[in-house]
Structures are given as structure tokens and as C-alpha cells.
Design a protein around this motif. Sequence first.
Motif: not given
Length: 300
Positions: A122-128, A135-139
Motif C-alpha cells: 500500500d502507498l501513502v503520501l505524506m506532505r509537509p 496524509l495527502a494521498a493514499a491507496a
Amino acid sequence: MTRPALPPFHHTPYDGTSQPFTVGLKPIGEEAWLEPDPFLVKHLGEKKRLFSDHLETVFRAEPDTDAAQQEVLDLLTENLSRFHADTHRVGDAEVEIVATGARIPLAGAPALVTVASLVQEDLVLMRPGQDGYRLAAAALCFPSSWSLAEKFGQSMTGIHDNVPGFNGSRMGMMVARIFDNLKAGQFLERFNWSIYPDGDLHHPLPKQIRVKIDDGALAQLFLRVERQTLRRLPGSGDILFTIKIHHDPLAALEAQEGRAGLAEGLRKQLLALDPDQLAYKGLVATRDDLARALEKISLG
């Protein structure tokens, strides 16, 4: 080249080499970033079902994350091409899953959904931002007792609000510093473990283990290990967090080489959990019985 099958209990963070509820990050090479294994086809099939039937449950993204999502897709397909040609054939417009011949187009869906459809992670984008990383985006198809809908858009503090000893602690401060100082090109890895009453991959709801552990009850339980990695995206500056699930039936532990040491390590970690940690892992009603069953294995 044929990749050797990963045996059960491939990752054993409960064996005494690390402690639960600690940061436990260590550097890895780029070749070890992704981890396709013999369950690749099964896991991708479950992801396909979830993306088709429950997209809003397993995918969320802020509107301005398209470029970062594409960056993830580009980086991951490049890694698959370099290091995993035995499981994936990467072309200009599609990726073939070697085991089945299925071809996944690289366009036509949100990039994070596309890339999550290629790998077990699974993939999670963390944005400052002003409140730290959010948590700015996730699949996220295979959560371990947390909901993407509830955590989406939250900061690290909000995401870990129910994790014992994280917020306001040395652990939370260490994670914040690691996120701030992580450089593009660095890869970090850590592990979590938990125990579940079934082998399901998609577990968004909190769980409590309530089975009575007797001589045969270990067969009902699964040891779930999360392998997590971190890397900074060189273009967007976001941090990509991956989560790979290993789900081992506890019944198989009795036939595992080195079972005595593994059982004793898990038993000791169970007994060392404080009440908050025990409640978080859903083991309040079962811990002592489970520890006794593991002791029988450790003593042979």
C-alpha cells in the motif's frame, strides 16, 4: 531468474531483535525497497476487487497531488524494471504481471491507484505543512485496524492519536525529526506486528481477540507483520510511505525451524506489553492464554 519463495515467518520483529512501540527504522538499499513474493497474484486480485467495488474506501487524494502521484508511478516502475524483471515486465504503456500475463495500463486511472495495482505494498503520501506532515494521498487496501476515511488529511499527530506513547513522547519527536531530515535517495525500513483472528488482508476496523486459547486454538490466529518503508520523493519533496503485509498462521509456527526461539520471543513481547499497549493490540482478553500456548512451543 526465479525468485525464491519467501518462507512463513520471513520477517520476525517479535523475536527480540526489536521492540514494539519504538521507531526501529534502519536503512536499506533500493533493491530491497519493494518485496514481491509468492502471494503477489492473490494480493493484486484482492486489490483489484477493492478498487473496483470500494474505491472511496481505499483511495483518497488531495487535488494538487497529481504530480506527486505520477512521480511515485515513475519511480516504482523504474524500480520494478531494474530489480524485479522476474515478476514484472515494464513497457512504455503497460506493465505485465509475469505469473498471470495480466497487463495493467499505466494511464486511465489515478496514478497512485495504478501503481498500487502493480505491487503488494500500500502507498501513502505524506506532505509537509504548517502542522507537520499530513496524509495527502493514499491507496490503502490492506489497513491494519485503521480507516483511510478517518485519517485522510490528518497530521502525524492526528494519525497516531490512539497509538500508545506516540504523541508528546520521544518517539513522536524522533519520527518528526526523521521526516524533516530524510534525504532523497535514502530508504528506511521498519516493522510492526499484531495478531488477528483471520487471514483477511482488508482490516479497517479495530479488533479484539477473544478466542479461548487451548491446545488447538492457535490454528485460529494469524500473526500479521507490517513491513513499512520511507523515502522522500526528489521532485515534490513529499514522503512516500509503503506498507507490505505478511500474514502467517500461528499454527504453522509449530513446524517452523527455530520455532522455540520465535515462540519465546513473541511470548516475552506479549508479557511486556503495558495495559494501553495491550488494549491497542486487542489482546486484553487473550494475552495470558496465548503466552501459555507459546510457552509450550518454546519448551518443545
